[in-house]
Write a protein that holds these residues in place. Sequence first.
Motif, PDB file in Angstrom:
ATOM      1  N   ILE A 498       7.167  37.289  30.003  1.00  0.00           N
ATOM      2  CA  ILE A 498       6.858  36.584  28.749  1.00  0.00           C
ATOM      3  C   ILE A 498       7.098  35.098  28.977  1.00  0.00           C
ATOM      4  N   ASP A 499       6.043  34.317  28.742  1.00  0.00           N
ATOM      5  CA  ASP A 499       6.077  32.912  29.137  1.00  0.00           C
ATOM      6  C   ASP A 499       5.814  32.018  27.919  1.00  0.00           C
ATOM      7  N   LEU A 500       6.082  30.744  28.112  1.00  0.00           N
ATOM      8  CA  LEU A 500       5.718  29.706  27.144  1.00  0.00           C
ATOM      9  C   LEU A 500       4.888  28.680  27.906  1.00  0.00           C
ATOM     10  N   LYS A 501       3.674  28.411  27.391  1.00  0.00           N
ATOM     11  CA  LYS A 501       2.781  27.485  28.079  1.00  0.00           C
ATOM     12  C   LYS A 501       2.182  26.487  27.083  1.00  0.00           C
ATOM     13  N   PHE A 502       1.974  25.278  27.571  1.00  0.00           N
ATOM     14  CA  PHE A 502       1.242  24.292  26.782  1.00  0.00           C
ATOM     15  C   PHE A 502       0.427  23.421  27.734  1.00  0.00           C
ATOM     16  N   GLU A 503      -0.526  22.690  27.171  1.00  0.00           N
ATOM     17  CA  GLU A 503      -1.387  21.829  27.971  1.00  0.00           C
ATOM     18  C   GLU A 503      -1.011  20.358  27.790  1.00  0.00           C
ATOM     19  N   ASN A 504      -0.903  19.680  28.911  1.00  0.00           N
ATOM     20  CA  ASN A 504      -0.863  18.220  28.863  1.00  0.00           C
ATOM     21  C   ASN A 504      -2.324  17.779  28.998  1.00  0.00           C
ATOM     22  N   ASP A 505      -2.977  17.599  27.859  1.00  0.00           N
ATOM     23  CA  ASP A 505      -4.404  17.304  27.855  1.00  0.00           C
ATOM     24  C   ASP A 505      -4.696  15.807  27.826  1.00  0.00           C
ATOM     25  N   THR A 506      -3.744  15.022  28.347  1.00  0.00           N
ATOM     26  CA  THR A 506      -3.932  13.569  28.407  1.00  0.00           C
ATOM     27  C   THR A 506      -4.188  13.175  29.860  1.00  0.00           C
ATOM     28  N   PRO A 507      -4.666  11.963  30.091  1.00  0.00           N
ATOM     29  CA  PRO A 507      -4.881  11.492  31.471  1.00  0.00           C
ATOM     30  C   PRO A 507      -3.614  10.907  32.101  1.00  0.00           C
ATOM     31  N   TYR A 508      -2.460  11.130  31.454  1.00  0.00           N
ATOM     32  CA  TYR A 508      -1.205  10.542  31.921  1.00  0.00           C
ATOM     33  C   TYR A 508      -0.238  11.640  32.363  1.00  0.00           C
ATOM     34  N   TRP A 509       0.625  11.260  33.304  1.00  0.00           N
ATOM     35  CA  TRP A 509       1.718  12.162  33.653  1.00  0.00           C
ATOM     36  C   TRP A 509       2.687  12.243  32.483  1.00  0.00           C
ATOM     37  N   LEU A 510       3.398  13.359  32.408  1.00  0.00           N
ATOM     38  CA  LEU A 510       4.381  13.590  31.341  1.00  0.00           C
ATOM     39  C   LEU A 510       5.742  13.824  31.989  1.00  0.00           C
ATOM     40  N   LEU A 511       6.733  13.068  31.584  1.00  0.00           N
ATOM     41  CA  LEU A 511       8.092  13.197  32.105  1.00  0.00           C
ATOM     42  C   LEU A 511       8.962  13.892  31.069  1.00  0.00           C
ATOM     43  N   MET A 512       9.674  14.941  31.517  1.00  0.00           N
ATOM     44  CA  MET A 512      10.592  15.674  30.631  1.00  0.00           C
ATOM     45  C   MET A 512      12.033  15.266  30.948  1.00  0.00           C
ATOM     46  N   GLU A 513      12.813  15.106  29.881  1.00  0.00           N
ATOM     47  CA  GLU A 513      14.258  14.928  30.047  1.00  0.00           C
ATOM     48  C   GLU A 513      14.954  15.878  29.084  1.00  0.00           C
ATOM     49  N   THR A 514      15.981  16.553  29.563  1.00  0.00           N
ATOM     50  CA  THR A 514      16.726  17.496  28.717  1.00  0.00           C
ATOM     51  C   THR A 514      18.202  17.107  28.734  1.00  0.00           C
ATOM     52  N   TYR A 515      18.813  17.162  27.534  1.00  0.00           N
ATOM     53  CA  TYR A 515      20.221  16.803  27.407  1.00  0.00           C
ATOM     54  C   TYR A 515      20.914  17.858  26.536  1.00  0.00           C
ATOM     55  N   VAL A 516      22.001  18.387  27.040  1.00  0.00           N
ATOM     56  CA  VAL A 516      22.788  19.380  26.294  1.00  0.00           C
ATOM     57  C   VAL A 516      24.146  18.754  25.980  1.00  0.00           C
ATOM     58  N   ASP A 517      24.476  18.773  24.708  1.00  0.00           N
ATOM     59  CA  ASP A 517      25.754  18.205  24.261  1.00  0.00           C
ATOM     60  C   ASP A 517      26.560  19.327  23.608  1.00  0.00           C
ATOM     61  N   PRO A 518      27.438  19.996  24.368  1.00  0.00           N
ATOM     62  CA  PRO A 518      28.204  21.109  23.801  1.00  0.00           C
ATOM     63  C   PRO A 518      29.077  20.686  22.626  1.00  0.00           C
ATOM     64  N   SER A 519      29.565  19.442  22.662  1.00  0.00           N
ATOM     65  CA  SER A 519      30.463  19.027  21.571  1.00  0.00           C
ATOM     66  C   SER A 519      29.708  18.927  20.252  1.00  0.00           C
ATOM     67  N   ALA A 520      28.399  18.648  20.330  1.00  0.00           N
ATOM     68  CA  ALA A 520      27.590  18.577  19.111  1.00  0.00           C
ATOM     69  C   ALA A 520      26.760  19.836  18.921  1.00  0.00           C
ATOM     70  N   SER A 521      26.950  20.806  19.822  1.00  0.00           N
ATOM     71  CA  SER A 521      26.146  22.048  19.784  1.00  0.00           C
ATOM     72  C   SER A 521      24.660  21.714  19.681  1.00  0.00           C
TER      73      SER A 521
END
Length: 622
Positions: A498-521
């Motif tokens: 079971i997957d999750l997929k989406f399209e980057n349908d723009t002519p630009y690269w897409l950069l992902m950043e993820t941040y987890v803050d346990p103190s703020a849940s």
Amino acid sequence: MSSSSSSQSFSFWQLLVKTITVLLLGMVLFLTIAFTVIGVYQVWYAGRIFPGIHIADVNVGGLNQEQAAFYLSSNFKLTPDGKIHLWYGSNPIEVEPEQLGIRLEISASVQEAYNFGRKGAFGSWLVYRMNNSSSANNLTPTIVFDQPTAVRYLQQIGQLYDHPAIEAQLSLQGTQVVSQLGQNGQQLDIAASLDQIAAQVEQLNLEKVILTVTQTQPQIMDASPYANMAQKILDQPFSLVLAASPTEPATEWKILPEDLAPMLTFETQQEDGQTRMVPQLKEDYLDAYLSNLSSQVDIKTKNPRFIFNDETRQLDLLTPGVTGRQLDFASTAANVQSALAQGQTSAPVSIAIQQPQVSDSAQTADLGITELVHSESSYFYGSSSARVQNIQTAAAQFHGLLVPPNSTFSMAEVMDEITLDNGYAEALIIYNGQTIEGVGGGVCQVSTTLFRTAFFSGFPITERHPHAYRVSYYEKTAGNKRDNDLAGLDATVYVPIIDLKFENDTPYWLLMETYVDPSASRITWKFYSTWDGRTVNWQTTGPTDVEKPEKPLYRENPELSSGEIEQVEWEADGADIRVDRSVYLGDALMFQDSFDTHYEPWRAVYEYGPGTEGIPANSKDE
């Protein structure tokens, strides 16, 4: 004197006339007597064969045709024992004449004997009488040779005695190579053998017929030289060598003789017009070995990872890219087989090199990553430490990740296998209609956050799966509050099914950043790229057709102590929710989509130890 001469001349002519007259009268008398004798002889032997006539040494003289036919059929033999003796090489084959389609034509043979001395001129009768007097009237019988019958019998002989040439063989006994000599083949030449039989039928010489047999030789009669070469290979390990690179030393994999032997087979090959026997690896064994080897050789190509520096608005390198390599199955297999054929004990490993699409020195202008497109957060108040660990582990796999332009992003393709060895812990997961302890519980907090980030960024969602029931974590907001409008905006994953997929349908690269803050849940997901002006309008029905769950269920757990009660499932209302989204580019509608979610009502479940009192009777699991 003259009268005397005239008288003498007259006397000569008178004498001549008298002599001729006498001769003519004698001849007439002879012929009269001869024809009389012939007539008397033929009358005497009317309906019978003249005496002294034989058919193939069988005396039929004086017999009528019926008697002669019976006598001939009873006494005629093509050979002394009546059999025809064929020879296939050194193999004698005794056959009846009829099996070869050879038979005596009795009526024709008897008719020929009966006609002998009767038909033809007077001279033929004289010949008969002269031959008869010398016992020389031995007639050749009429023999019929049915060649199709002979062909069928010869084919049977061929099936019995023919055999193809047998090539020399090499086999293995453990790690020892054993050589076996080849054998000549032989094949009955039916056409030539048929001609031979026909010729001997004409001669009535069938006592011994030598059939024509063609000998064929194997391509290799003696394989011992090739056995010696193969044995040298098996006397030591066979190596596959990956050449050194600027960053890594050479790597060698060895196949021990006891492992190599079952993989070996021997094949014939042509080289410079000569046939030779060479050792080769069985294709299925070689494929299996190379498939296993590829897991050690292959390196996945990875683009570098970056962080968008909000102050400098430039890209900071997070982790360098990785040059990928992949085992070249076809080339490596050819190297192995070629090495074995030449008696060598090592072969090079061929690889294909793949450079990352993006260099470590890439800048914002190179990739079109110039600004924050969207940031989305979700909250996990009340999560266990194990669940928080899983959220952190999963989110880290996407931090700094680049998504190419005009491509489909798959969450499952990026994630490592969810195992304890990969840093995941056991926490509550939904599996097979139950909430149970499982490795990776909490990963759906990450997938839900990614889904919402892509949703509100206006990217097309190509695959999304909701949870079986409403999970409170996914409806929480800052301050541990609950927002019903977030129901229906969750996404579950179960890698790799079971997957999750989406399209980057723009002519630009897409950069992902993820941040987890346990103190703020809190987990925050950021998309950096170039905003193309798209905006999102969305509406939700909120929970509709709400269905209350059944009363709580209590079930005994022998692992709990008496009086101990634990809740393992939490109550949740069932509902149907529809979320509609419209994505605009300026004032123009780009596309619309909808997300329908059906949540099952979920009853609370409690487990209690044996002997626990106060458990509602009507809610026990029977």
